[in-house]
Enzyme design. Structure first.
Site, PDB file in Angstrom:
ATOM      1  N   CYS A  22       0.869  -1.164   0.000  1.00 18.49           N
ATOM      2  CA  CYS A  22       0.000   0.000   0.000  1.00 18.49           C
ATOM      3  C   CYS A  22       0.908   1.216   0.000  1.00 18.49           C
ATOM      4  O   CYS A  22       2.118   1.098   0.218  1.00 18.49           O
ATOM      5  CB  CYS A  22      -0.906   0.042   1.249  1.00 18.49           C
ATOM      6  SG  CYS A  22      -2.225  -1.203   1.263  1.00 18.49           S
ATOM      7  N   GLY A  48      -0.477   0.095  -5.037  1.00 16.85           N
ATOM      8  CA  GLY A  48      -1.838  -0.389  -4.838  1.00 16.85           C
ATOM      9  C   GLY A  48      -2.784   0.240  -5.823  1.00 16.85           C
ATOM     10  O   GLY A  48      -2.818   1.460  -5.949  1.00 16.85           O
ATOM     11  N   ASN A 123       0.573   1.201   5.690  1.00 17.13           N
ATOM     12  CA  ASN A 123       1.154   0.280   4.721  1.00 17.13           C
ATOM     13  C   ASN A 123       1.802  -0.843   5.514  1.00 17.13           C
ATOM     14  O   ASN A 123       2.555  -0.590   6.451  1.00 17.13           O
ATOM     15  CB  ASN A 123       2.202   1.022   3.878  1.00 17.13           C
ATOM     16  CG  ASN A 123       3.137   0.078   3.143  1.00 17.13           C
ATOM     17  OD1 ASN A 123       2.737  -1.008   2.734  1.00 17.13           O
ATOM     18  ND2 ASN A 123       4.379   0.480   2.983  1.00 17.13           N
ATOM     19  N   GLY A 124       1.485  -2.068   5.156  1.00 13.88           N
ATOM     20  CA  GLY A 124       2.089  -3.198   5.862  1.00 13.88           C
ATOM     21  C   GLY A 124       1.045  -4.138   6.414  1.00 13.88           C
ATOM     22  O   GLY A 124      -0.105  -4.167   5.958  1.00 13.88           O
ATOM     23  N   TYR A 263      11.633  -5.235  -5.946  1.00 12.76           N
ATOM     24  CA  TYR A 263      10.359  -5.260  -6.663  1.00 12.76           C
ATOM     25  C   TYR A 263       9.455  -4.057  -6.423  1.00 12.76           C
ATOM     26  O   TYR A 263       8.941  -3.473  -7.361  1.00 12.76           O
ATOM     27  CB  TYR A 263       9.609  -6.540  -6.274  1.00 12.76           C
ATOM     28  CG  TYR A 263       8.344  -6.793  -7.076  1.00 12.76           C
ATOM     29  CD1 TYR A 263       8.390  -7.498  -8.270  1.00 12.76           C
ATOM     30  CD2 TYR A 263       7.110  -6.331  -6.637  1.00 12.76           C
ATOM     31  CE1 TYR A 263       7.240  -7.729  -9.011  1.00 12.76           C
ATOM     32  CE2 TYR A 263       5.957  -6.555  -7.366  1.00 12.76           C
ATOM     33  CZ  TYR A 263       6.026  -7.256  -8.552  1.00 12.76           C
ATOM     34  OH  TYR A 263       4.891  -7.476  -9.285  1.00 12.76           O
TER      35      TYR A 263
END
Length: 490
Positions: A22, A48, A123-124, A263
């Site tokens: 995210c 996202g 995020n996470g 990535y």
């Protein structure tokens, strides 16, 4: 992916990838806060694509716009930005690693507390969120979403501390896992990074307005100045009078996620003082040193394999060519009634450039291998374009373990490297040879002599199985997870 057959999985091109986590963004004290938040989220769209939301505060009330879909689908018109008045904003782009993709899960989430409102996005993934949620519900809490962020709001609401920052800190010290959090109150912009710094968060400045964002590319798009990274375990509080930092977890050695470099982060971002692009190119060079093969052309799998393929070409001296052309205007592969038609799905996204492939020994370079289903079709496509040989090279080690920190990996049984040997994987994808970057080679690409097995420099559990935090929810029974839920159908 659930259900279906092995044939279905072979043609599911959308499932053969590591999905983004995210992205978060926050700004305080700027007259164009909502527009800048929208631009920042646009730069973070790669993290996202399922939903986006922005919450602002205009010195009187909080205003929210939350939608399913892309940032540009909802936050590019003047009317929407005009409704989001105020000089402070937080925003979020979402890929659902936990919780369904429904509007009530779209962040930022907002709650009215006795001290005022607070909007939170993260995020996470919290690895004890289900355990905490179960206890909160037993104690009488009413949860409106299935997002981890709501657990934070519930814990903040239940804290008996007087100051909002103390309540926030008390809440996050109960959380385990990997996260970067951004929160907005009527007077404060708050950021927090997990004790190991697994998930990224940076601090920027735009003409005196502090900014928090997942990556530096979100600062670049609005012309903001990068100040520094938020430290691992740091809680940073921005107000109109300045910035304060708290370290409620004490000082620990940082272990950022290595997959941010491989990535997730955009190539033009800078992470931990390193250019993401330079790291990926160096991984390609190291891959060439470790897995050299006689060939005529180096071809990247677009777009993920491009920097590594450039590095491989530079190190090996073998020419780099765009042997695969990507169609950037394709969404999810259409579901067609027959396998024969569905098998053409990969060609909607990738087409072989026959002039650069025919009659040549080709080295295909990509950043990682997940389930291998897309690799099967790519190799087949290159052979059909007339390649004499096809050698597959991956600029990261084999992914053998699932992620529980915000990366949506398949269950371990679906990871190709968890099921098969190197030789079996090579036969599965149909290549003449297959090779991966070694774990130590990955660390050498980051500037180290190798992995420090006693004190690893990065979070690398996908390759090593070394999970750096407790995985509390995994040890819990599935009663809560499988309990009936509300499903929104329209």
């Amino acid at each position: 992916m659930t259900g279906g057959t092995e044939v279905d999985e072979l043609f599911d091109m959308d499932g053969d990838t590591l999905h983004e986590e995210c992205g978060v963004f926050g700004i305080l004290g700027h007259e164009d806060a909502s527009a800048l938040a929208a631009l920042g989220l646009h730069a973070l769209q790669h993290r996202g694509q399922e939903a986006a939301g922005i919450v602002t505060f205009d010195n009187d009330q909080f205003r929210a716009e939350r939608h399913l879909g892309l940032v540009g689908d909802h936050f590019s018109d003047a009317d929407t930005i005009g409704r989001l008045t105020g000089r402070a904003a937080v925003g979020h782009v979402r890929y659902s690693t936990t919780g369904e993709t429904i509007l009530r899960n779209v962040q930022p989430l907002f709650a009215e507390l006795d001290g005022g409102g607070i909007a939170v996005c993260h995020n996470g993934n919290f690895t004890n969120a289900l355990t905490l949620r179960r206890q909160l519900i037993r104690d009488g809490a009413i949860c409106q979403s299935t997002s981890d962020s709501e657990v934070v709001l519930q814990l903040v609401a239940r804290s008996r501390k007087n100051k909002i920052i103390d309540r926030f800190i008390e809440a996050i010290t109960q959380m385990e896992g990997a996260y970067s959090l951004v929160a907005l109150t009527s007077k404060k912009l708050i950021g927090a990074r997990d004790p190991l710094g697994i998930r990224p968060l940076v601090l920027g400045d735009l003409n005196g307005a502090p900014i928090l964002a997942s990556e530096t590319c979100a600062l670049d798009i609005i012309g903001a100045k990068f100040i520094r990274e938020v430290e691992n375990g740091e809680v940073i509080v921005c107000t109109s009078t300045g910035i304060q930092s708290f370290f409620p977890f004490g000082k620990q050695q940082a272990r950022p996620c290595i997959f941010e470099y491989i990535y997730f982060s955009r190539p033009d971002s800078v992470l931990g003082g390193r250019s993401v692009y330079d790291v990926r190119r160096e991984m390609g060079k190291q891959l060439a040193r470790e897995t050299s093969v006689e060939a005529d052309v180096i071809v990247p799998v677009p777009d993920s394999g491009v920097p590594a393929a450039i590095g491989y070409s530079q190190e090996s001296g073998i020419p780099f060519e765009l042997g695969i052309i990507r169609n950037h205007y394709v969404g999810r592969t259409f579901i067609e009634p027959t396998q024969q038609i569905r098998a053409l799905g990969v060609k909607m996204k990738h087409s072989a450039n026959r002039s650069q492939i025919e009659g040549k020994r080709v080295v295909l370079v990509d950043d990682s291998l997940v389930r291998g289903t897309t690799s099967v079709k790519i190799v087949q496509m290159i052979r059909e374009a007339g390649a004499k040989e096809v050698h597959f090279r991956l600029a990261s080690p084999p992914i053998r373990y699932s992620d529980y920190y915000g990366i949506d990996t398949p269950v371990r049984e679906k990871l190709l490297a968890a099921k098969y040997s190197l030789e079996e994987m090579c036969a599965y994808i149909g290549a003449d040879s297959l090779a991966f970057l070694s774990v130590d080679g990955m660390y050498r690409s980051m500037g180290y002599d190798g992995r420090d097995n006693e004190n690893p420099q990065f979070t690398d559990h996908g390759f090593t199985g070394d999970y750096p935090t407790p995985l509390t929810d995994l040890s819990e029974d599935q009663e809560f997870i499988s309990a009936p839920r509300l499903v929104e159908v329209g």
